[in-house]
Structure formats: C-alpha cells, structure tokens
Design a protein around this motif. Structure first.
Motif, PDB file in Angstrom:
ATOM      1  N   THR A 181      14.371  54.776  59.300  1.00 31.17           N
ATOM      2  CA  THR A 181      13.255  55.174  58.419  1.00 31.17           C
ATOM      3  C   THR A 181      13.754  56.060  57.281  1.00 31.17           C
ATOM      4  O   THR A 181      13.193  56.043  56.182  1.00 31.17           O
ATOM      5  CB  THR A 181      12.178  55.911  59.217  1.00 31.17           C
ATOM      6  OG1 THR A 181      12.776  57.017  59.933  1.00 31.17           O
ATOM      7  CG2 THR A 181      11.494  54.979  60.210  1.00 31.17           C
ATOM      8  N   GLN A 182      14.789  56.855  57.544  1.00 27.23           N
ATOM      9  CA  GLN A 182      15.355  57.696  56.484  1.00 27.23           C
ATOM     10  C   GLN A 182      16.109  56.855  55.458  1.00 27.23           C
ATOM     11  O   GLN A 182      16.085  57.156  54.261  1.00 27.23           O
ATOM     12  CB  GLN A 182      16.287  58.737  57.098  1.00 27.23           C
ATOM     13  CG  GLN A 182      15.582  59.746  57.990  1.00 27.23           C
ATOM     14  CD  GLN A 182      16.558  60.602  58.786  1.00 27.23           C
ATOM     15  OE1 GLN A 182      17.671  60.167  59.108  1.00 27.23           O
ATOM     16  NE2 GLN A 182      16.141  61.816  59.123  1.00 27.23           N
ATOM     17  N   LEU A 183      16.758  55.785  55.916  1.00 24.02           N
ATOM     18  CA  LEU A 183      17.492  54.914  55.009  1.00 24.02           C
ATOM     19  C   LEU A 183      16.559  54.282  53.981  1.00 24.02           C
ATOM     20  O   LEU A 183      16.963  54.027  52.839  1.00 24.02           O
ATOM     21  CB  LEU A 183      18.218  53.834  55.806  1.00 24.02           C
ATOM     22  CG  LEU A 183      19.172  52.915  55.026  1.00 24.02           C
ATOM     23  CD1 LEU A 183      20.279  53.720  54.356  1.00 24.02           C
ATOM     24  CD2 LEU A 183      19.768  51.866  55.952  1.00 24.02           C
ATOM     25  N   THR A 184      15.307  54.060  54.352  1.00 20.49           N
ATOM     26  CA  THR A 184      14.361  53.469  53.401  1.00 20.49           C
ATOM     27  C   THR A 184      13.996  54.437  52.271  1.00 20.49           C
ATOM     28  O   THR A 184      13.349  54.033  51.307  1.00 20.49           O
ATOM     29  CB  THR A 184      13.070  53.010  54.108  1.00 20.49           C
ATOM     30  OG1 THR A 184      12.406  54.143  54.678  1.00 20.49           O
ATOM     31  CG2 THR A 184      13.375  51.995  55.195  1.00 20.49           C
ATOM     32  N   GLU A 185      14.402  55.692  52.384  1.00 22.21           N
ATOM     33  CA  GLU A 185      14.172  56.672  51.320  1.00 22.21           C
ATOM     34  C   GLU A 185      15.270  56.626  50.255  1.00 22.21           C
ATOM     35  O   GLU A 185      15.198  57.351  49.254  1.00 22.21           O
ATOM     36  CB  GLU A 185      14.133  58.092  51.908  1.00 22.21           C
ATOM     37  CG  GLU A 185      12.922  58.410  52.738  1.00 22.21           C
ATOM     38  CD  GLU A 185      11.736  58.828  51.891  1.00 22.21           C
ATOM     39  OE1 GLU A 185      11.919  59.617  50.948  1.00 22.21           O
ATOM     40  OE2 GLU A 185      10.625  58.336  52.173  1.00 22.21           O
ATOM     41  N   LEU A 186      16.293  55.794  50.456  1.00 21.34           N
ATOM     42  CA  LEU A 186      17.471  55.852  49.593  1.00 21.34           C
ATOM     43  C   LEU A 186      17.146  55.520  48.138  1.00 21.34           C
ATOM     44  O   LEU A 186      17.559  56.248  47.217  1.00 21.34           O
ATOM     45  CB  LEU A 186      18.543  54.897  50.129  1.00 21.34           C
ATOM     46  CG  LEU A 186      19.908  54.987  49.451  1.00 21.34           C
ATOM     47  CD1 LEU A 186      20.554  56.340  49.702  1.00 21.34           C
ATOM     48  CD2 LEU A 186      20.832  53.872  49.959  1.00 21.34           C
TER      49      LEU A 186
END
Length: 543
Positions: free
Chosen positions: A273-278
């Motif tokens: 889910t954090q990777l989708t903030e990239l």
C-alpha cells in the motif's frame, strides 16, 4: 535489522537532493517533504546538517516537537576536525542538540582527500573516524558511517580504504555505506568491489550489524544500476533521493530503485500500500522544489504507461502485458491513451471511456472524431499534450457541450516602459463578450499580452461563473511550427490552467500568436467550467 531480503531505504532528498542547482527549500518545504516520505514508509530520512545552517537546526527542533510517525530522522555531519577531540568539536555538539537517535557521519576513504583536502596524515584520519564514532556512541547515538569517495579510494589505495572501514566498524558504526561520490564507477566494478569488502570485513547479510549500504551519484548515468548491483552482492541499505535530485547530475533515483528492487528483484522495501504512494510522492516533491515533473521518468512519469500507436493501444486493451512491464497501479501511476495523428479507433474509444463517454467503433461520431483529429494535427494542433482540448473536441462532436459565452472582439495594447531600473513591459487588453444575451466590456492589465487577455476575459465572465475566480494560468508554451515561413508561420500555444486542485492543458494554433493564445485561454476556461458541470458525468454517444 530485518530478514535477508529486506532492503533499508535511506532518503537524502532534504540534504543531498537540495544541493541540486536551482533547488532552494524553505523550512516548511522540508517539513512537508519529510512527512510525505514518512507516510510512504521510508525508514531513514536524512534531514540535513545541523550546525551548518540555521534552517536545518530549526528543522530538527520542529521534528522534536512533532515527531514523524515511523521514520528515523537522521542528522548528518563530518568526522571531527584534525587534531581536535570529538567531545570538543562544536559541529558534533550541534549534532547532539538535534536530538536524533541516528547520526550519519562521513569520513575520508581516499588517501588523496586526506593529504590534499584535509592536509593531515593517514593515521590522523583513522583517529578522526574512530574518535567521532566512539564519542557519539557514548552519547547514546546509533551511527551510520558514510565512506566518502569509497570506490575511487579503493581503486587508488585498497588497503587504506579498507582500513577506514575496519576502523569505523571497530568504533561501533552499525552501517558502513560505500559512496560513489564522484559518480564515475560502473556497475561491474561496483559488484567486484562490494564482494571484496564483504570478504575483507567478513560481513554476513543475515546478521544484525554491521551491514553495508551504498550511496551512488549519476555522473556516468549508472547511479540506479550501481545501486542494484550493490544489492545483488549483499548491500542492505540503499541511499538515494526522490526523482534523483542531487548535486551535478544527481543521486540514485529512489523512484526507479524502489520498484525495481521490490517488483522485479523480490526484495522488500515498502508495504504494497505504501508503494502505491510512489507516483504521488514523486510529483508532490517536484512541486515542492518547483521543478517540472519529468514526464518520461521510469515508473512514475506521466508518459511511463502512455500508449500512442493504434496497434499498441489495441493490444494493451486486450492484455496490458503486451506493452507494459508492470501494472501501473502498483506504483500509483495510471495507463494513458495518447491522442495524435497516429491514433486509431482504439485510441479514440479508450480515450472516450476515460472521459466517461461510451462509444463503440460502429458510431459514425467515432470516425468523425478521428478524422477531425488528423485534420487538426496536420494544421499544427497537438492533442497528446492538450488532453483538455481533446475532450472538448470530442464532446462538441457528440453535442455534449454548451456555449458559455460569445466573443464580440478584443484588442491588446503593449508598451515597453523605461524607468530607473531595467525596462519592463505592460499590456492592456480590452474584450467584449456576450453571456446569456448580455454584453460585457472589460479592460485588464497584465505583464504580457496573454496575461492581460486572460485577466480581461475572466473579469468579464466571473459574475456569471463565480468559479472562474479560482482559475489561473500555471504554464504557457509557444512553438513556431514552420520556421522557414518567417513571420507568417503558424504558432502553437499550449496553456496549462489550474483551479487550485486540478491542472489541465489546452491548445491553440494560428499564424497570429494572440489568436492562438486566445483559443487556448478560452478552452482553458471552458474546460474549467466543464469540470464543475454535470457534463463531466458519464454520457452515451449519439450515433
């Protein structure tokens, strides 16, 4: 320090990245960037060099008052000065005052820098490394040791370079970071040298500490490749910056490193889910540093998953794997279908769907739109860079737009004025429009003809459409399409507009630059009004 496939990310955008030419971050900028990186899950965020400038001191104070949620904010400093005790060095006192649990200390690995830069002996440099790290450890700090100019130092004097690392390890450093400070090392050399270090220092990736990190610069265009090469050989910390910002040619780009490591190589960097903030983080930080996002950046660029050729579009719609190496949603990006003279029906259908318009290839309007695109692009229009204009074109062809106003005429008058300082221009625009049967005549000034024209038009319309008060121009580009035609050449104008939340781009083409600008300005206003209207809801085409 985690499992064998865990990679620890260390972001230095706020220190090394801010050293890029043209970047100047305010205290508020730094705090906002730090909080976004924290939200994205970056474990280590280097905040700057407290003691080197007042802004960095204030930054660390602010984070003491309002700490980050999960990231370790790291203070950065050099080893103590030659022939001075670490406990007496004012730079290290400022580091302690910053109140961070982790500290990054850089020291010299290259004997050339010791003798020519520091003007001291090789033995004294080792003492500086040991004394500094030992002192910080006695003060309760955990230490990351950045071995500056490591790869150059190792090539020129491998025994001494290794001795500096052994000294840092013995003094208590938990991370030993190999720095390609000049950015001149190539991946195969990184691989070989990292293997040598692991053997010489008996580093074991499955143990807690010490572990190796890598910090690469992009002067040879290989910063990302060098970081990946280091990880393959056993490095467990990767340092870099968002968007690759940094001095000279920049640092390793975390926006490229992270998805390669996690999605391609199977290492763990962030939660999914954090990777989708990239992508969001990349673009947000580009706004914060006031640099245009790189549309063609790998993974996070606007064009990274854009498809222009009709064959490509048709294939992607059947199976995205045909022309996409990952799912764009994994890193928060999205697929785009580009409209241009190379477009086929697949492009038009896909683009219509993204606008909420249901078309099928049997609709007569579909082929009419495609023919109109090719006709206009032959004249010089460019819809791949002006999607707002294309949506308006499509909706007009389908009868899904309304006329917000009618132009009666406009005049623009420009003066070049001379005062005590540099000469400056002043423009005055007069415009007459009809809105709902009512004529309005308005005048406005601007620092150029397009600015004045835009101001006059919005002034004439704002009483009828109050939301226009929130609209403003954010970018203006002019291109002469046929330089050989001299002053009679067609001019293409691209204008980016914003309502404070959304940005959109419109295009105008004419031999007259003011006419081209007016076309783009008007469509910018019409599209902004469209965003507020019910016409943005999904509609079916009329065949």
């Amino acid at each position: 320090m985690g499992t064998a496939n865990q990679i620890w990310l260390y972001d230095t955008t706020l220190r090394d990245g801010a050293q890029r030419e043209g970047i100047s971050l305010s205290l508020e900028d730094k705090l906002k960037i730090a909080r976004q990186l924290d939200k994205m899950g970056i474990p280590f965020i280097e905040g700057g060099w407290p003691g080197a400038n007042p802004k960095d001191v204030q930054f660390f104070w602010k984070l003491q008052e309002e700490p980050l949620t999960q990231a370790e904010v790291v203070a950065f400093c050099s080893t103590r000065r030659p022939h001075k005790r670490a406990a007496e060095d004012p730079l290290l006192k400022a580091i302690l005052a910053a109140g961070t649990r982790w500290v990054t200390i850089f020291g010299k690995s290259w004997d050339l820098h010791v003798t020519e830069g520091l003007k001291t002996t090789l033995d004294e440099n080792l003492e500086m490394i040991a004394d500094t790290i030992e002192y910080l450890r006695t003060q309760g700090r955990r230490v990351i040791y950045d071995a500056e100019h490591w790869f150059d130092g190792y090539v020129n004097n491998p025994d001494y370079a290794l001795e500096t690392l052994k000294t840092a390890k013995a003094a208590g450093a938990e991370w030993l970071v190999l720095c390609d400070t000049n950015g001149g090392t190539l991946p195969h050399d990184v691989s070989r040298i990292v293997r040598d270090v692991i053997t010489a220092l008996e580093i074991k990736p499955d143990e807690d500490s010490p572990q190796l990190g890598i910090h690469t610069h992009n002067d040879s265009g290989t910063a990302v490749a060098n970081g990946l090469a280091g990880v393959v050989e056993g490095v467990r910390m990767v340092q870099g910056t968002i968007n690759g910002y940094g001095e000279r040619c920049g640092n390793a780009n975390l926006c490229t490193l992270i998805p390669n490591l996690q999605l391609k190589m199977g290492y763990r960097c962030l939660e999914d889910t954090q990777l989708t903030e990239l992508t969001k983080t990349s673009r947000l930080i580009s706004e914060m540093v006031n640099l245009a996002p790189d549309d063609h950046a790998p993974f996070v660029g606007r064009s990274a998953f854009a498809h222009k050729g009709g064959i490509h579009v048709s294939a992607v719609q059947k199976n995205p794997l045909t022309y996409e190496h990952i799912k764009p949603e994994n890193i928060g990006n999205q697929r785009r279908i580009v409209i241009s003279e190379m477009a086929g029906l697949s492009n038009v259908l896909s683009k219509a769907k993204s606008f909420g318009i249901e078309l099928n290839k049997e609709d007569a309007a579909c082929r009419q739109i495609l023919a109109r695109i090719k006709e206009l692009e032959h004249e010089g229009y460019q819809f791949e860079a002006a999607e707002a204009s294309f949506e308006l074109l499509m909706r007009q062809a389908l009868g899904q737009t309304k006329s917000f106003f009618q132009l009666q005429g406009f005049q623009v008058h420009c003066d070049m004025l001379y005062g005590e300082g540099m000469p400056y221009s002043n423009a005055l625009a007069t415009i007459k429009v009809t809105v709902n049967g009512e004529d309005r005549l308005e005048v406005a000034e601007g620092n150029g003809p397009v600015s004045a024209l835009d101001s006059a038009l919005r002034k004439a319309l704002v009483n009828f459409y109050p939301e226009i008060a929130q609209f403003h121009l954010t970018d203006y580009k002019v291109r002469i399409l046929d330089g050989g035609a001299g002053t009679s050449a067609n001019t293409r104008v691209l204008i980016e507009s914003s309502n404070g939340q959304t940005r959109w781009t419109t295009v105008g083409v004419s031999p007259n630059i003011l006419e081209a600008s007016y076309q783009a300005v008007v469509e910018g206003i019409e599209y902004g009004l469209l965003l507020k209207s019910t016409m943005k809801k999904p509609v079916k085409s009329m065949s």
